[in-house]
Enzyme design. Structure first.
Site, PDB file in Angstrom:
ATOM      1  N   HIS A  19       0.737  -1.487  -0.112  1.00  0.00           N
ATOM      2  CA  HIS A  19      -0.166   0.078  -0.170  1.00  0.00           C
ATOM      3  C   HIS A  19       0.895   1.207  -0.241  1.00  0.00           C
ATOM      4  O   HIS A  19       0.801   2.182  -0.954  1.00  0.00           O
ATOM      5  CB  HIS A  19      -0.780  -0.121   1.147  1.00  0.00           C
ATOM      6  CG  HIS A  19      -1.368   1.294   1.345  1.00  0.00           C
ATOM      7  ND1 HIS A  19      -2.632   1.184   0.870  1.00  0.00           N
ATOM      8  CD2 HIS A  19      -1.428   2.366   2.637  1.00  0.00           C
ATOM      9  CE1 HIS A  19      -3.225   3.087   1.092  1.00  0.00           C
ATOM     10  NE2 HIS A  19      -2.155   3.549   1.910  1.00  0.00           N
ATOM     11  N   GLU A  20       1.991   1.248   1.088  1.00  0.00           N
ATOM     12  CA  GLU A  20       2.539   3.053   1.185  1.00  0.00           C
ATOM     13  C   GLU A  20       3.535   2.616  -0.330  1.00  0.00           C
ATOM     14  O   GLU A  20       3.481   3.802  -0.804  1.00  0.00           O
ATOM     15  CB  GLU A  20       3.714   2.120   2.097  1.00  0.00           C
ATOM     16  CG  GLU A  20       3.058   2.391   3.220  1.00  0.00           C
ATOM     17  CD  GLU A  20       1.793   3.457   3.383  1.00  0.00           C
ATOM     18  OE1 GLU A  20       1.926   4.690   2.578  1.00  0.00           O
ATOM     19  OE2 GLU A  20       0.668   3.648   4.577  1.00  0.00           O
ATOM     20  N   HIS A  30       1.683   4.406  -2.985  1.00  0.00           N
ATOM     21  CA  HIS A  30       1.746   6.073  -2.952  1.00  0.00           C
ATOM     22  C   HIS A  30       3.671   6.625  -3.859  1.00  0.00           C
ATOM     23  O   HIS A  30       3.593   7.728  -4.019  1.00  0.00           O
ATOM     24  CB  HIS A  30       2.029   6.342  -1.482  1.00  0.00           C
ATOM     25  CG  HIS A  30       0.513   6.476  -0.640  1.00  0.00           C
ATOM     26  ND1 HIS A  30      -0.607   7.164  -1.052  1.00  0.00           N
ATOM     27  CD2 HIS A  30       0.432   6.086   0.853  1.00  0.00           C
ATOM     28  CE1 HIS A  30      -1.009   6.618  -0.563  1.00  0.00           C
ATOM     29  NE2 HIS A  30      -0.910   6.452   0.771  1.00  0.00           N
ATOM     30  N   HIS A  88       3.408   9.320  -6.781  1.00  0.00           N
ATOM     31  CA  HIS A  88       4.020   9.912  -7.458  1.00  0.00           C
ATOM     32  C   HIS A  88       5.214   9.912  -8.560  1.00  0.00           C
ATOM     33  O   HIS A  88       5.406  11.261  -8.745  1.00  0.00           O
ATOM     34  CB  HIS A  88       5.609   9.683  -5.667  1.00  0.00           C
ATOM     35  CG  HIS A  88       5.889  11.112  -5.604  1.00  0.00           C
ATOM     36  ND1 HIS A  88       7.692  11.468  -4.906  1.00  0.00           N
ATOM     37  CD2 HIS A  88       5.629  12.485  -5.961  1.00  0.00           C
ATOM     38  CE1 HIS A  88       7.771  12.901  -4.962  1.00  0.00           C
ATOM     39  NE2 HIS A  88       7.027  13.312  -5.789  1.00  0.00           N
TER      40      HIS A  88
END
Length: 227
Positions: free
Chosen positions: A99-100, A103, A107
Site C-alpha cells: 500500500h505504501e 503511494h 508520486h
C-alpha cells in the site's frame, strides 16, 4: 448544563464509527500478522520488489519505530516501514508495505489527487486548528466576519480529508493489482491483504465523515445564532 444537539446528532455517530474502524484495523492487522506468506517475503523485500517492477529506483526504504507508523514521504522520496512491517513476512506486513509503495508509484506517475493533497497540506494544518477556534471565538464575541473566516479555513481542512480518500483507495487498488500481477502472493493471501487494506480504508472514511460533521455543525450553529 448546555448540551449541543448538533454535536450529538452529527459528530458523535462519526466518532463512534472512527472508534470502530480503529478497532477493526487493529484486530484485522493482528489476525493476518499471524499468517505468514508462502514465499517468506518481508514487507521491505516486497516494497523493493514492487518499486523495481515499476522502474522506480530513486526511492529509499527505511525502518521506522512504532506500530503501523508506515508512510511514504514524497518530499524526500523515502518509504518508511514500521517494526511490524519492515522485517516481517506476514500477509499483513506485505499488504501494508505494498500500500505504501502504491503511494510511491502515485508520486512517480504524478497522480492528480496526490499532487492536490500535497498542495493542501499547509491549508489543512492551519484550518484544522485555527478554523474551529476562530469560528467559536466569533460566536462568543458576536463577530460574523471571524465566524466566516473560521468556517472557511476549516472547510480547507475538510477538503484535504476528502482528497485523501481517493489517494488512499487508489494506493490500495494499485497494491492489490501489483501483488496479483507479479504473483508475489497467492490468491488466498491476496484476499487477506484486501481485508487488511479495507479495514484501514475505513479509518480514512471515518476521519473524513467526522471532519464533514464538524463543518456542518459549525455552519448550523452560525446560522442559528444569526437568526
Amino acid at each position: 448544563m448546555y448540551i449541543d444537539p448538533y454535536y450529538l446528532i452529527l459528530v458523535v455517530p462519526t466518532l463512534i464509527l472512527a472508534l470502530w474502524a480503529q478497532s477493526a484495523v487493529q484486530s484485522t492487522f493482528s489476525r493476518f500478522s499471524k499468517k505468514m506468506n508462502a514465499r517468506g517475503i518481508t514487507g521491505a523485500q516486497a516494497a523493493q520488489f514492487l518499486l523495481r517492477a515499476n522502474n522506480i529506483t530513486d526511492v529509499r526504504i527505511e525502518r521506522v519505530s512504532g506500530h503501523l507508523t508506515d508512510h511514504y514521504d514524497p518530499s524526500s522520496k523515502v518509504l518508511r516501514l514500521s517494526d511490524s512491517v519492515y522485517g516481517q513476512s506476514s500477509i499483513a506486513a506485505v499488504g501494508v508495505a505494498a500500500h505504501e509503495t502504491g503511494h510511491a508509484i502515485q508520486h512517480a506517475v504524478g497522480y492528480g489527487p496526490l499532487v492536490l493533497r500535497g498542495t493542501l497540506v499547509p491549508i489543512a494544518q492551519i484550518g484544522s486548528g485555527a478554523g474551529p477556534a476562530l469560528a467559536i471565538a466569533g460566536l462568543i464575541f458576536g463577530i460574523p466576519l471571524l465566524i466566516n473566516i473560521g468556517i472557511l479555513l476549516f472547510a480547507g481542512a475538510v477538503l484535504f480529508y476528502l482528497v485523501t480518500l481517493p489517494v488512499e483507495f487508489n494506493a490500495s487498488k494499485r497494491a492489490v493489482a501489483i501483488l496479483a500481477k507479479t504473483n508475489t502472493l497467492s490468491p488466498t493471501e491476496i484476499d487477506g491483504v484486501k481485508k487488511v487494506l479495507t479495514a484501514a480504508a475505513m479509518t480514512y472514511l471515518a476521519s473524513a465523515l467526522t471532519a464533514i460533521a464538524n463543518l456542518v455543525r459549525l455552519i448550523l450553529i452560525s446560522r442559528r445564532n444569526r437568526n
